[in-house]
Each structure stands twice: as structure tokens, then as C-alpha cells.
Design a protein around this motif. Structure first.
Motif, PDB file in Angstrom:
ATOM      1  N   ILE A  69       6.955  39.251   6.056  1.00  0.00           N
ATOM      2  CA  ILE A  69       8.130  38.556   6.590  1.00  0.00           C
ATOM      3  C   ILE A  69       9.171  39.547   7.094  1.00  0.00           C
ATOM      4  O   ILE A  69       9.876  39.284   8.074  1.00  0.00           O
ATOM      5  CB  ILE A  69       8.737  37.574   5.557  1.00  0.00           C
ATOM      6  CG1 ILE A  69       9.795  36.689   6.212  1.00  0.00           C
ATOM      7  CG2 ILE A  69       9.302  38.297   4.358  1.00  0.00           C
ATOM      8  CD1 ILE A  69       9.289  35.835   7.359  1.00  0.00           C
ATOM      9  N   ILE A  72       7.967  40.628  10.545  1.00  0.00           N
ATOM     10  CA  ILE A  72       8.137  39.545  11.511  1.00  0.00           C
ATOM     11  C   ILE A  72       9.604  39.383  11.901  1.00  0.00           C
ATOM     12  O   ILE A  72       9.925  39.222  13.087  1.00  0.00           O
ATOM     13  CB  ILE A  72       7.584  38.225  10.932  1.00  0.00           C
ATOM     14  CG1 ILE A  72       6.054  38.289  10.835  1.00  0.00           C
ATOM     15  CG2 ILE A  72       7.997  37.024  11.774  1.00  0.00           C
ATOM     16  CD1 ILE A  72       5.430  37.166  10.029  1.00  0.00           C
ATOM     17  N   GLU A  73      10.496  39.437  10.925  1.00  0.00           N
ATOM     18  CA  GLU A  73      11.907  39.165  11.205  1.00  0.00           C
ATOM     19  C   GLU A  73      12.662  40.386  11.718  1.00  0.00           C
ATOM     20  O   GLU A  73      13.570  40.246  12.540  1.00  0.00           O
ATOM     21  CB  GLU A  73      12.602  38.637   9.946  1.00  0.00           C
ATOM     22  CG  GLU A  73      12.217  37.217   9.596  1.00  0.00           C
ATOM     23  CD  GLU A  73      13.216  36.562   8.666  1.00  0.00           C
ATOM     24  OE1 GLU A  73      14.145  37.255   8.188  1.00  0.00           O
ATOM     25  OE2 GLU A  73      13.066  35.357   8.413  1.00  0.00           O
ATOM     26  N   LYS A 146      19.131  38.678   1.760  1.00  0.00           N
ATOM     27  CA  LYS A 146      18.687  37.453   2.410  1.00  0.00           C
ATOM     28  C   LYS A 146      18.120  36.404   1.454  1.00  0.00           C
ATOM     29  O   LYS A 146      18.089  35.224   1.782  1.00  0.00           O
ATOM     30  CB  LYS A 146      17.638  37.779   3.486  1.00  0.00           C
ATOM     31  CG  LYS A 146      18.196  38.611   4.624  1.00  0.00           C
ATOM     32  CD  LYS A 146      17.245  38.643   5.800  1.00  0.00           C
ATOM     33  CE  LYS A 146      17.881  39.368   6.979  1.00  0.00           C
ATOM     34  NZ  LYS A 146      16.987  39.374   8.170  1.00  0.00           N
ATOM     35  N   TYR A 178      11.246  31.419   1.243  1.00  0.00           N
ATOM     36  CA  TYR A 178      11.942  31.977   2.399  1.00  0.00           C
ATOM     37  C   TYR A 178      10.963  32.269   3.536  1.00  0.00           C
ATOM     38  O   TYR A 178      11.196  31.904   4.694  1.00  0.00           O
ATOM     39  CB  TYR A 178      12.673  33.255   1.983  1.00  0.00           C
ATOM     40  CG  TYR A 178      13.403  33.938   3.120  1.00  0.00           C
ATOM     41  CD1 TYR A 178      14.731  33.634   3.389  1.00  0.00           C
ATOM     42  CD2 TYR A 178      12.769  34.880   3.932  1.00  0.00           C
ATOM     43  CE1 TYR A 178      15.405  34.245   4.437  1.00  0.00           C
ATOM     44  CE2 TYR A 178      13.420  35.494   4.975  1.00  0.00           C
ATOM     45  CZ  TYR A 178      14.739  35.179   5.228  1.00  0.00           C
ATOM     46  OH  TYR A 178      15.396  35.776   6.266  1.00  0.00           O
ATOM     47  N   ALA A 179       9.859  32.930   3.224  1.00  0.00           N
ATOM     48  CA  ALA A 179       8.895  33.321   4.258  1.00  0.00           C
ATOM     49  C   ALA A 179       8.292  32.122   4.959  1.00  0.00           C
ATOM     50  O   ALA A 179       8.091  32.122   6.182  1.00  0.00           O
ATOM     51  CB  ALA A 179       7.793  34.180   3.641  1.00  0.00           C
ATOM     52  N   GLU A 181       9.529  29.408   5.727  1.00  0.00           N
ATOM     53  CA  GLU A 181      10.440  28.770   6.678  1.00  0.00           C
ATOM     54  C   GLU A 181      10.288  29.368   8.079  1.00  0.00           C
ATOM     55  O   GLU A 181      10.781  28.800   9.060  1.00  0.00           O
ATOM     56  CB  GLU A 181      11.888  28.916   6.208  1.00  0.00           C
ATOM     57  CG  GLU A 181      12.196  28.112   4.954  1.00  0.00           C
ATOM     58  CD  GLU A 181      13.603  28.357   4.440  1.00  0.00           C
ATOM     59  OE1 GLU A 181      14.298  29.214   5.036  1.00  0.00           O
ATOM     60  OE2 GLU A 181      13.997  27.700   3.466  1.00  0.00           O
ATOM     61  N   ASN A 182       9.597  30.511   8.173  1.00  0.00           N
ATOM     62  CA  ASN A 182       9.392  31.173   9.459  1.00  0.00           C
ATOM     63  C   ASN A 182       8.090  30.668  10.091  1.00  0.00           C
ATOM     64  O   ASN A 182       7.016  30.826   9.501  1.00  0.00           O
ATOM     65  CB  ASN A 182       9.332  32.691   9.249  1.00  0.00           C
ATOM     66  CG  ASN A 182       9.245  33.451  10.554  1.00  0.00           C
ATOM     67  OD1 ASN A 182       8.225  33.409  11.232  1.00  0.00           O
ATOM     68  ND2 ASN A 182      10.302  34.155  10.903  1.00  0.00           N
ATOM     69  N   PRO A 183       8.136  30.064  11.282  1.00  0.00           N
ATOM     70  CA  PRO A 183       6.932  29.487  11.905  1.00  0.00           C
ATOM     71  C   PRO A 183       5.818  30.507  12.125  1.00  0.00           C
ATOM     72  O   PRO A 183       4.641  30.185  11.955  1.00  0.00           O
ATOM     73  CB  PRO A 183       7.450  28.932  13.237  1.00  0.00           C
ATOM     74  CG  PRO A 183       8.909  28.723  13.022  1.00  0.00           C
ATOM     75  CD  PRO A 183       9.343  29.799  12.086  1.00  0.00           C
ATOM     76  N   LYS A 184       6.179  31.730  12.512  1.00  0.00           N
ATOM     77  CA  LYS A 184       5.171  32.766  12.756  1.00  0.00           C
ATOM     78  C   LYS A 184       4.454  33.120  11.464  1.00  0.00           C
ATOM     79  O   LYS A 184       3.220  33.242  11.431  1.00  0.00           O
ATOM     80  CB  LYS A 184       5.840  34.011  13.350  1.00  0.00           C
ATOM     81  CG  LYS A 184       4.887  35.182  13.609  1.00  0.00           C
ATOM     82  CD  LYS A 184       3.891  34.856  14.717  1.00  0.00           C
ATOM     83  CE  LYS A 184       3.039  36.067  15.051  1.00  0.00           C
ATOM     84  NZ  LYS A 184       2.052  35.772  16.112  1.00  0.00           N
ATOM     85  N   PHE A 185       5.211  33.297  10.395  1.00  0.00           N
ATOM     86  CA  PHE A 185       4.598  33.607   9.106  1.00  0.00           C
ATOM     87  C   PHE A 185       3.679  32.473   8.669  1.00  0.00           C
ATOM     88  O   PHE A 185       2.559  32.717   8.201  1.00  0.00           O
ATOM     89  CB  PHE A 185       5.679  33.851   8.044  1.00  0.00           C
ATOM     90  CG  PHE A 185       5.123  34.217   6.690  1.00  0.00           C
ATOM     91  CD1 PHE A 185       4.978  35.541   6.325  1.00  0.00           C
ATOM     92  CD2 PHE A 185       4.720  33.226   5.794  1.00  0.00           C
ATOM     93  CE1 PHE A 185       4.445  35.882   5.086  1.00  0.00           C
ATOM     94  CE2 PHE A 185       4.192  33.549   4.555  1.00  0.00           C
ATOM     95  CZ  PHE A 185       4.050  34.881   4.205  1.00  0.00           C
ATOM     96  N   ARG A 186       4.150  31.227   8.769  1.00  0.00           N
ATOM     97  CA  ARG A 186       3.345  30.081   8.350  1.00  0.00           C
ATOM     98  C   ARG A 186       2.020  30.035   9.099  1.00  0.00           C
ATOM     99  O   ARG A 186       0.970  29.746   8.522  1.00  0.00           O
ATOM    100  CB  ARG A 186       4.094  28.767   8.602  1.00  0.00           C
ATOM    101  CG  ARG A 186       5.173  28.460   7.615  1.00  0.00           C
ATOM    102  CD  ARG A 186       5.488  26.965   7.582  1.00  0.00           C
ATOM    103  NE  ARG A 186       5.684  26.403   8.905  1.00  0.00           N
ATOM    104  CZ  ARG A 186       6.841  26.361   9.533  1.00  0.00           C
ATOM    105  NH1 ARG A 186       7.919  26.872   8.951  1.00  0.00           N
ATOM    106  NH2 ARG A 186       6.948  25.813  10.721  1.00  0.00           N
TER     107      ARG A 186
END
Length: 387
Positions: A69, A72-73, A146, A178-179, A181-186
Motif C-alpha cells: 500500500i 501504491i500510494e 495515516k 486501510y489498504a 480502501e484503495n481500489p488498486k490494492f484491492r
């Protein structure tokens, strides 16, 4: 001892024993092997089940959830990363990167999560911060700023054993929440398989998390193992009424970590539900006052619970069918539109009436002055005549 004190003492003992009996029944019901576990509602963060969830333990490769994550972020997934000799020499599970090989950051994240590539983790760390040590500082800063906890300490991006590299089941649940919630991670975490075309390895890699490949309701995320940590597993799963995150730490075998996880998931799916009240459109009344939400309200309660809503002193009170308080939410007071319109009309009317009154006064004053001058003129004429 007085009778009153004796009754109070016996009551406290009964309460203590009943709570311990309930806790023992809960543990016996699930029969978990893992040393520490937690199950949460992924949307509300509500803890649905836990055992030693705040105990500090070794995470092994579930560390890679955090590494991924962060990449990615805070990284550029289109970056071309040059693999170092240091990354190539990393032990444990790998994606067999070669020194000097150029790989996108995006591909490294996929190799990290799906195939648990320790070499990919080191390549990510060196690309983003120049060294594993510097990236570890970023990891600890990231969770502090975060995600907001301080029970963990990370020393590397992959989870290979380090006596100072520790976490808790609760912390890992928060990181995963938290992770996810990120579309790319999912999307990456839910990938079942991927064609891997590398200089040192040309193959198809399969997600190491068995349940991702075996169950349609499981959406990720990561397994792990080192001798000191035992078998660790973090799992996300979803059904229509709730999204769950389960963490199990230090199971005796991989099979037992999956058995524990499935028992946790079924416990969550069978007993709990996420409820929501929308912030848009719904108005809550208390007497002559009206209230609305500023943001959506979500909360966890028993599955199929009958929910009642009431407003008291500007707060929304949500209870179940047994009258137990589930949640309190402050509301924002609003003025009814028709009242606002009436106020505007009243103000306008008063302004018009004020103008009319002023005009009438001016006319009367003018007439009075004209009459005064006429009378005065006549008096002057009479005086001239008599003289």
C-alpha cells in the motif's frame, strides 16, 4: 460485613463468573488454534471477535500488505526499477529477479503480494528510499501518520525474521482495513493468477492465499510464515450484508491457520450485519425542529436486527428491538424552507408599510406648510389694508 455489602459482593462475583463463562463459551465455540486472532467489520472497524489481539508478535510475510500500500500510494507504479544484487540475494520466497533487470514498480507490487517475493520487497524499498533501513523508517512513519497506532515496529519490507520486527493482530487488521480502501490494492489482492515474464523466471504465478483461489467471497489478502512467527494469515471477505477482515497469528500449521480463518469468517457472516443511514435526503424531527446528517452513519449490529431510530436533544438514538443502545450520532439543525419564506415575506411587507407611512407623513407635512403660508399671506394683506 453488612447485609448490603454482602449482597453487592455476591452480585459482583456472579457478574464476573457469568462474563468468564460467556468468554469461555465463545472461545470453545470457535476452537481456534492460532495464538492471536481478530475479526472486524471492514466498514466500521467494529471488533466482532478477538483473542490476544493486542499481543506483540512476529508478522512474517503479512508485512507485505503494508509495503504494497505504501508503494501504491507514495510511489509511481509506472516507474522502471533497476534490480540490485542485494535484492537478488534476498532469501526465502522470490520472483527470481536478476541483477540489472528493469521491472516496473507495478509489477514488483504484484510479485510481492501474489507470490510473496522477498526480492521484490527489497527492490521496492531500494527504489523508493535507497535502502531497506530508510524504507523501514517510512513504514513506521506511514502507520503512525495515516493509520494511527504505535504497537508495531517494522524493520524490513518483507517480514523475514528480525527480533524488532513486530506487530499485533489488531494493528494488522487496521493496516488491512486501510489498504483495502484503495481500489488498486484491492484489485491486486484479489488476483488469482498472473503471467510472469521475467529475465530469470517465465511462468504463471498463483496467489499464495488459498482461499482467494477457492472461495468467491474471499477478496484477499496475504499469508506468511517464518519459524519464529509460525503461520500467519490475513483475509478479507464479503457478502451482501457485511465485509470482514480476519487476522490469525502463530498457528501451528498452514492448514490450521486456514481452518481458524474460515471459522472466524462464518462466525462473522452468520451473526453480524453492517447497517447504514444515508446523510442525504432523510430529515429527522424533534418537536418543531428538523435535523439532518453531515455524513453517512454506518454501524454493526446482530444480523437481521430490527432497528429503531429516535431523536433526543439533537442526537439520533439507534436501538435494537430489545431497547439496547447501538449508536448515538449528533445531528445538524436546519430551518424549514417554508418558515424562511414566511420570514422573507414578513420583512418585505414591513418594508412596504414603512415606506407608505413615510409617504403619508410627507404629504401631511406639505399640506400643513401650504396652509400655513396661505394664512400668513392673508394676514399680511389685511394689515396693509388697515394701514
Amino acid at each position: 460485613m453488612s447485609l448490603k455489602k454482602t449482597i453487592l459482593f455476591i452480585s459482583l462475583i456472579v457478574l464476573f463468573l457469568s462474563n468468564n463463562i460467556y468468554a469461555q463459551e465463545q472461545q470453545q465455540k470457535l476452537l481456534l488454534n492460532s495464538e492471536a486472532v481478530i475479526l472486524i467489520d471492514a466498514n466500521t472497524g467494529e471488533v466482532l471477535y478477538e483473542k490476544n489481539s493486542d499481543q506483540v508478535m512476529f508478522p512474517a510475510s503479512i508485512t507485505k500488505i503494508l509495503t504494497a500500500i505504501i508503494a501504491i500510494e507514495e510511489g509511481n507504479l509506472n516507474d522502471s526499477v533497476t534490480v540490485s544484487e542485494n535484492a537478488r540475494q534476498t532469501g526465502g520466497t522470490r520472483v527470481y529477479l536478476e541483477p540489472g533487470e528493469r521491472v516496473t514498480l507495478d509489477k514488483l507490487v504484484k510479485g510481492l503480494l501474489l507470490n510473496s517475493g522477498n526480492d521484490a520487497g527489497v527492490a521496492i524499498a531500494e527504489h523508493m528510499d535507497g535502502s531497506v533501513e530508510a524504507f523501514a523508517r517510512r513504514m513506521n512513519r506511514f502507520v503512525d501518520e495515516k493509520i494511527g497506532f504505535n504497537h508495531s515496529n517494522f524493520e524490513n519490507p518483507h517480514g523475514l525474521y528480525d527480533e524488532d520486527h513486530v506487530t499485533t493482530a489488531e494493528d494488522m487488521a487496521k493496516i488491512t482495513q486501510y489498504a483495502m480502501e484503495n481500489p488498486k490494492f484491492r484489485k491486486i489482492a484479489a488476483t488469482k493468477s498472473l503471467k510472469w515474464d521475467g529475465e530469470g523466471w517465465d511462468t504463471v504465478i498463483y496467489n499464495h492465499h488459498r482461499l482467494v483461489r477457492q472461495r468467491d467471497d474471499v477478496t484477499g489478502v496475504k499469508n506468511g510464515f517464518v519459524g519464529q512467527a509460525g503461520f500467519t494469515l490475513v483475509t478479507s471477505a464479503t457478502r451482501d450484508h457485511i465485509d470482514l477482515i480476519a487476522v490469525t497469528l502463530k498457528a501451528d500449521t498452514a492448514d490450521l491457520s486456514y481452518v481458524d480463518t474460515e471459522r472466524l469468517l462464518e462466525y462473522g457472516f452468520e451473526n453480524f450485519q453492517t447497517y447504514s443511514i444515508s446523510a442525504t435526503g432523510e430529515v429527522f424531527n424533534e418537536g418543531t425542529m428538523e435535523y439532518v446528517f453531515n455524513e453517512d452513519l454506518t454501524f454493526t449490529a446482530s444480523k437481521g436486527e430490527e432497528i429503531s431510530e429516535d431523536v433526543n436533544n439533537g442526537e439520533l438514538i439507534v436501538k435494537n428491538n430489545e431497547g439496547e443502545l447501538l449508536v448515538e450520532q449528533p445531528l445538524t439543525q436546519v430551518q424549514k424552507p417554508e418558515k424562511e419564506e414566511k420570514v422573507k415575506k414578513d420583512v418585505k411587507a414591513s418594508q412596504v408599510n414603512g415606506v407608505s407611512s413615510v409617504n403619508a407623513f410627507m404629504v401631511i407635512l406639505a399640506l400643513g406648510l401650504v396652509t400655513f403660508f396661505i394664512i400668513k399671506t392673508r394676514n399680511r394683506r389685511k394689515k396693509r389694508f388697515f394701514y
